[in-house]
Scaffold this active site. Sequence first.
Site, PDB file in Angstrom:
ATOM      1  N   ASN A 104      -1.981  -0.225   7.336  1.00 14.94           N
ATOM      2  CA  ASN A 104      -1.354  -1.534   7.556  1.00 14.94           C
ATOM      3  C   ASN A 104      -0.506  -2.050   6.391  1.00 14.94           C
ATOM      4  OD1 ASN A 104      -3.512  -2.211   5.955  1.00 14.94           O
ATOM      5  ND2 ASN A 104      -4.231  -3.899   7.227  1.00 14.94           N
ATOM      6  N   TYR A 136     -12.513  -2.851  -3.182  1.00 12.92           N
ATOM      7  CA  TYR A 136     -13.018  -2.939  -1.809  1.00 12.92           C
ATOM      8  C   TYR A 136     -14.543  -2.911  -1.745  1.00 12.92           C
ATOM      9  CZ  TYR A 136      -8.325  -2.464   0.218  1.00 12.92           C
ATOM     10  OH  TYR A 136      -7.017  -2.669   0.602  1.00 12.92           O
ATOM     11  N   HIS A 190      -1.696  -5.580   1.459  1.00  8.19           N
ATOM     12  CA  HIS A 190      -2.943  -6.323   1.241  1.00  8.19           C
ATOM     13  C   HIS A 190      -2.623  -7.712   0.705  1.00  8.19           C
ATOM     14  CE1 HIS A 190      -6.843  -7.482  -0.428  1.00  8.19           C
ATOM     15  NE2 HIS A 190      -6.154  -7.884  -1.489  1.00  8.19           N
ATOM     16  N   GLU A 198      -9.530  -9.969  -7.793  1.00  8.30           N
ATOM     17  CA  GLU A 198      -8.562  -8.875  -7.610  1.00  8.30           C
ATOM     18  C   GLU A 198      -7.498  -8.881  -8.707  1.00  8.30           C
ATOM     19  OE1 GLU A 198      -7.324  -9.580  -3.552  1.00  8.30           O
ATOM     20  OE2 GLU A 198      -9.284  -8.983  -2.766  1.00  8.30           O
ATOM     21  N   LYS A 246       0.834  -1.206   0.000  1.00  8.87           N
ATOM     22  CA  LYS A 246       0.000   0.000   0.000  1.00  8.87           C
ATOM     23  C   LYS A 246       0.873   1.262   0.000  1.00  8.87           C
ATOM     24  CE  LYS A 246      -3.685  -2.545   2.409  1.00  8.87           C
ATOM     25  NZ  LYS A 246      -4.614  -2.571   3.572  1.00  8.87           N
TER      26      LYS A 246
HETATM   27  P1  IDP Z   1      -7.925  -7.593   5.144  1.00  3.61           P
HETATM   28  O1  IDP Z   1      -7.140  -6.486   4.478  1.00  3.61           O
HETATM   29  O2  IDP Z   1      -7.112  -8.302   6.171  1.00  3.61           O
HETATM   30  O3  IDP Z   1      -8.595  -8.526   4.195  1.00  3.61           O
HETATM   31  P2  IDP Z   1     -10.486  -6.279   5.545  1.00  3.61           P
HETATM   32  O4  IDP Z   1     -11.415  -6.459   6.691  1.00  3.61           O
HETATM   33  O5  IDP Z   1     -10.882  -6.824   4.216  1.00  3.61           O
HETATM   34  O6  IDP Z   1      -9.077  -6.873   6.000  1.00  3.61           O
HETATM   35  O7  IDP Z   1     -10.198  -4.716   5.446  1.00  3.61           O
HETATM   36  C1  IDP Z   1      -9.523  -4.190   4.311  1.00  3.61           C
HETATM   37  C2  IDP Z   1      -8.619  -3.087   4.773  1.00  3.61           C
HETATM   38  O8  IDP Z   1      -9.398  -2.047   5.351  1.00  3.61           O
HETATM   39  C3  IDP Z   1      -7.625  -3.457   5.872  1.00  3.61           C
HETATM   40  O9  IDP Z   1      -6.456  -4.085   5.381  1.00  3.61           O
HETATM   41  C4  IDP Z   1      -7.312  -2.097   6.452  1.00  3.61           C
HETATM   42  O10 IDP Z   1      -6.418  -1.350   5.616  1.00  3.61           O
HETATM   43  C5  IDP Z   1      -8.677  -1.415   6.386  1.00  3.61           C
HETATM   44  N1  IDP Z   1      -9.410  -1.559   7.638  1.00  3.61           N
HETATM   45  C6  IDP Z   1      -9.989  -2.677   8.140  1.00  3.61           C
HETATM   46  N2  IDP Z   1     -10.579  -2.441   9.324  1.00  3.61           N
HETATM   47  C7  IDP Z   1     -10.365  -1.125   9.582  1.00  3.61           C
HETATM   48  C8  IDP Z   1     -10.746  -0.265  10.662  1.00  3.61           C
HETATM   49  O11 IDP Z   1     -11.363  -0.673  11.641  1.00  3.61           O
HETATM   50  N3  IDP Z   1     -10.342   1.026  10.565  1.00  3.61           N
HETATM   51  C9  IDP Z   1      -9.648   1.520   9.516  1.00  3.61           C
HETATM   52  N4  IDP Z   1      -9.274   0.745   8.481  1.00  3.61           N
HETATM   53  C10 IDP Z   1      -9.629  -0.559   8.510  1.00  3.61           C
HETATM   54 MG    MG Z   2     -10.193  -8.356   2.910  1.00  7.34          MG
END
Ligand code: IDP
Ligand code: MG
Length: 133
Positions: A116, A53, A119, A130, A13
């Site tokens: 984070n 997303y 992805h 994707e 990212k």
């Molecule tokens: P993943 O990336 O592990 O599959 P997802 O639940 O699909 O997790 O969420 C996608 C992305 O959205 C996460 O990697 C993170 O960047 C962001 N995200 C998820 N939960 C939160 C949150 O509670 N606050 C802000 N960003 C979030």
């Molecule tokens: Mg996800």
Amino acid sequence: MAPNTERTFISIKPDGVQQGIVGDIIKQFEQKCFHLVAMKFLHASEELLKQHYTDLKDRPFYPGLVKYMNSGPIVAMVWEVLRVVKTGRLMLGETNPADTKPGTIHGDFCIRVGRNIIHGSDSVESAQKEINL
Ligand code: IDP
Ligand code: MG
């Protein structure tokens, strides 16, 4: 492809690119014997990110997520090997860096769930979607 050989979509990212850890991350997947089959450095459009997303569109963090992902270039990659989707997710660690151990990418390189750095597809089906995007 051999049985159980899969492809996964992994992207570094904008904050991961900014942090200067692209090489470190790629090295971990290479060391794990994943095969890199495609890689692209791109600034993803809002439109593309919204499609990527789309499953999260009703979540409160969705607008901020799209903005974050659109804030700079990303490194989009396709990696292929036996059971790569699951292994890739294990190497990333839990979505929230606060919930995961050191020794994973989220555990070693970041602090906040909203920043984070990387992805990884969560299933073979989402990987297919994707990669096509
Ligand atoms: P993943 O990336 O592990 O599959 P997802 O639940 O699909 O997790 O969420 C996608 C992305 O959205 C996460 O990697 C993170 O960047 C962001 N995200 C998820 N939960 C939160 C949150 O509670 N606050 C802000 N960003 C979030
Ligand atoms: Mg996800």
